[in-house]
Design an enzyme around this catalytic site. Structure first.
Site, mmCIF file in Angstrom:
data_model
loop_
_atom_site.group_PDB
_atom_site.id
_atom_site.type_symbol
_atom_site.label_atom_id
_atom_site.label_comp_id
_atom_site.label_asym_id
_atom_site.label_seq_id
_atom_site.Cartn_x
_atom_site.Cartn_y
_atom_site.Cartn_z
ATOM 1 N N CYS A 1 0.844 -1.201 0.000
ATOM 2 C CA CYS A 1 0.000 0.000 0.000
ATOM 3 C C CYS A 1 0.879 1.250 0.000
ATOM 4 O O CYS A 1 0.568 2.234 -0.685
ATOM 5 C CB CYS A 1 -0.917 0.012 1.221
ATOM 6 S SG CYS A 1 -2.347 -1.085 1.100
ATOM 7 N N ASP B 1 10.694 -6.380 -8.102
ATOM 8 C CA ASP B 1 10.817 -7.083 -6.827
ATOM 9 C C ASP B 1 12.159 -6.712 -6.193
ATOM 10 O O ASP B 1 13.188 -6.653 -6.862
ATOM 11 C CB ASP B 1 10.739 -8.596 -7.065
ATOM 12 C CG ASP B 1 10.527 -9.367 -5.779
ATOM 13 O OD1 ASP B 1 9.443 -9.950 -5.592
ATOM 14 O OD2 ASP B 1 11.464 -9.399 -4.935
ATOM 15 N N HIS C 1 -6.139 -2.193 -1.415
ATOM 16 C CA HIS C 1 -5.660 -3.362 -0.671
ATOM 17 C C HIS C 1 -6.655 -4.522 -0.717
ATOM 18 O O HIS C 1 -7.792 -4.392 -0.280
ATOM 19 C CB HIS C 1 -5.406 -2.995 0.801
ATOM 20 C CG HIS C 1 -4.794 -4.123 1.562
ATOM 21 N ND1 HIS C 1 -3.438 -4.293 1.672
ATOM 22 C CD2 HIS C 1 -5.348 -5.176 2.219
ATOM 23 C CE1 HIS C 1 -3.185 -5.386 2.358
ATOM 24 N NE2 HIS C 1 -4.338 -5.943 2.705
ATOM 25 N N ASN D 1 1.174 -16.103 -5.322
ATOM 26 C CA ASN D 1 1.187 -16.874 -4.084
ATOM 27 C C ASN D 1 0.043 -16.385 -3.206
ATOM 28 O O ASN D 1 -0.150 -15.167 -3.050
ATOM 29 C CB ASN D 1 2.520 -16.679 -3.356
ATOM 30 C CG ASN D 1 3.688 -17.240 -4.134
ATOM 31 O OD1 ASN D 1 3.545 -18.239 -4.840
ATOM 32 N ND2 ASN D 1 4.845 -16.610 -4.025
ATOM 33 N N THR E 1 4.106 -13.997 1.460
ATOM 34 C CA THR E 1 4.772 -13.290 2.569
ATOM 35 C C THR E 1 4.287 -11.849 2.707
ATOM 36 O O THR E 1 4.328 -11.298 3.798
ATOM 37 C CB THR E 1 6.304 -13.290 2.388
ATOM 38 O OG1 THR E 1 6.636 -12.641 1.163
ATOM 39 C CG2 THR E 1 6.852 -14.708 2.399
ATOM 40 N N HIS F 1 -0.622 -9.666 -5.155
ATOM 41 C CA HIS F 1 0.400 -9.308 -6.144
ATOM 42 C C HIS F 1 0.636 -10.478 -7.073
ATOM 43 O O HIS F 1 0.539 -11.641 -6.678
ATOM 44 C CB HIS F 1 1.707 -8.881 -5.472
ATOM 45 C CG HIS F 1 2.264 -9.876 -4.498
ATOM 46 N ND1 HIS F 1 1.775 -10.017 -3.219
ATOM 47 C CD2 HIS F 1 3.261 -10.785 -4.613
ATOM 48 C CE1 HIS F 1 2.449 -10.956 -2.592
ATOM 49 N NE2 HIS F 1 3.358 -11.451 -3.413
ATOM 50 N N HIS G 1 3.524 -12.055 -9.461
ATOM 51 C CA HIS G 1 4.929 -12.040 -9.869
ATOM 52 C C HIS G 1 4.974 -12.299 -11.378
ATOM 53 O O HIS G 1 4.377 -13.264 -11.858
ATOM 54 C CB HIS G 1 5.709 -13.184 -9.206
ATOM 55 C CG HIS G 1 5.804 -13.112 -7.720
ATOM 56 N ND1 HIS G 1 6.969 -12.776 -7.065
ATOM 57 C CD2 HIS G 1 4.898 -13.373 -6.743
ATOM 58 C CE1 HIS G 1 6.774 -12.827 -5.761
ATOM 59 N NE2 HIS G 1 5.524 -13.193 -5.531
HETATM 60 P P1 DGP Z 1 5.298 -13.436 -1.890
HETATM 61 O O1 DGP Z 1 6.133 -14.525 -1.292
HETATM 62 O O2 DGP Z 1 4.534 -13.929 -3.094
HETATM 63 O O3 DGP Z 1 4.405 -12.765 -0.869
HETATM 64 O O4 DGP Z 1 6.327 -12.361 -2.437
HETATM 65 C C1 DGP Z 1 6.513 -11.065 -1.935
HETATM 66 C C2 DGP Z 1 7.580 -10.428 -2.760
HETATM 67 O O5 DGP Z 1 7.628 -9.060 -2.422
HETATM 68 C C3 DGP Z 1 8.995 -10.980 -2.529
HETATM 69 O O6 DGP Z 1 9.458 -11.558 -3.751
HETATM 70 C C4 DGP Z 1 9.827 -9.790 -2.135
HETATM 71 C C5 DGP Z 1 8.949 -8.609 -2.486
HETATM 72 N N1 DGP Z 1 9.052 -7.507 -1.581
HETATM 73 C C6 DGP Z 1 8.858 -7.536 -0.230
HETATM 74 N N2 DGP Z 1 9.016 -6.325 0.301
HETATM 75 C C7 DGP Z 1 9.298 -5.484 -0.736
HETATM 76 C C8 DGP Z 1 9.555 -4.087 -0.809
HETATM 77 O O7 DGP Z 1 9.549 -3.345 0.165
HETATM 78 N N3 DGP Z 1 9.808 -3.590 -2.051
HETATM 79 C C9 DGP Z 1 9.807 -4.375 -3.172
HETATM 80 N N4 DGP Z 1 10.088 -3.777 -4.334
HETATM 81 N N5 DGP Z 1 9.561 -5.691 -3.130
HETATM 82 C C10 DGP Z 1 9.314 -6.237 -1.921
#
Ligand code: DGP
Length: 115
Positions: free
Chosen positions: A7, A30, A46, A85, A93, A98, A100
């Site tokens: 967010c 990412d 959100h 995911n 996480t 989102h 990927h």
């Molecule tokens: P998931 O496991 O599907 O929830 O992946 C979350 C992804 O988000 C992980 O590949 C890393 C990315 N990520 C986490 N925090 C940040 C952030 O602050 N900035 C960016 N650009 N990516 C982030």
């Protein structure tokens, strides 16, 4: 959501390398790329995950952005994979929906064993 990092990225309160943005969707690199092209596509509003009663038109906007981002990242022709995911077993996480977008290399044909 006050506490949600995505967010904050969507609101430009936290910096990210933005690849694409419109009124409803933002895509950014990412922070921990797993492959040469690793971009995240999110709705600005959100929702916890893809099953969180997301309005169908918003889901459509997120998935429409996939094509735009794939073109911007130069993988539209070579191919790519999208993954969303969801929840605990899905190893999500960040609990803001989102997608990927992964590419820029030949991806493994299937997942490895569970760990
Ligand atoms: P998931 O496991 O599907 O929830 O992946 C979350 C992804 O988000 C992980 O590949 C890393 C990315 N990520 C986490 N925090 C940040 C952030 O602050 N900035 C960016 N650009 N990516 C982030």
């Amino acid at each position: 959501m006050n506490d949600c990092i995505f967010c904050k990225i969507a609101a430009h309160e936290v910096a990210a390398q933005v690849v694409y943005e419109d009124d409803d969707v933002i895509a950014f690199e990412d922070v921990n790329p797993q492959v040469p092209v690793h971009t995240l596509i999110i709705p600005k509003q959100h929702y916890a995950h893809v099953g969180d009663n997301v309005p169908p038109d918003l889901l459509g906007k997120v998935f429409s952005a996939v094509r735009v981002v794939a073109e911007a990242k130069g993988v539209a022709e070579s191919g790519y994979r999208i993954i969303a995911n969801s929840g605990e077993d899905g190893r999500q996480t960040v609990h803001h929906l989102h997608v990927h977008l992964l590419g820029g290399t030949r991806l493994p044909i299937r997942m490895g064993p569970a760990d």
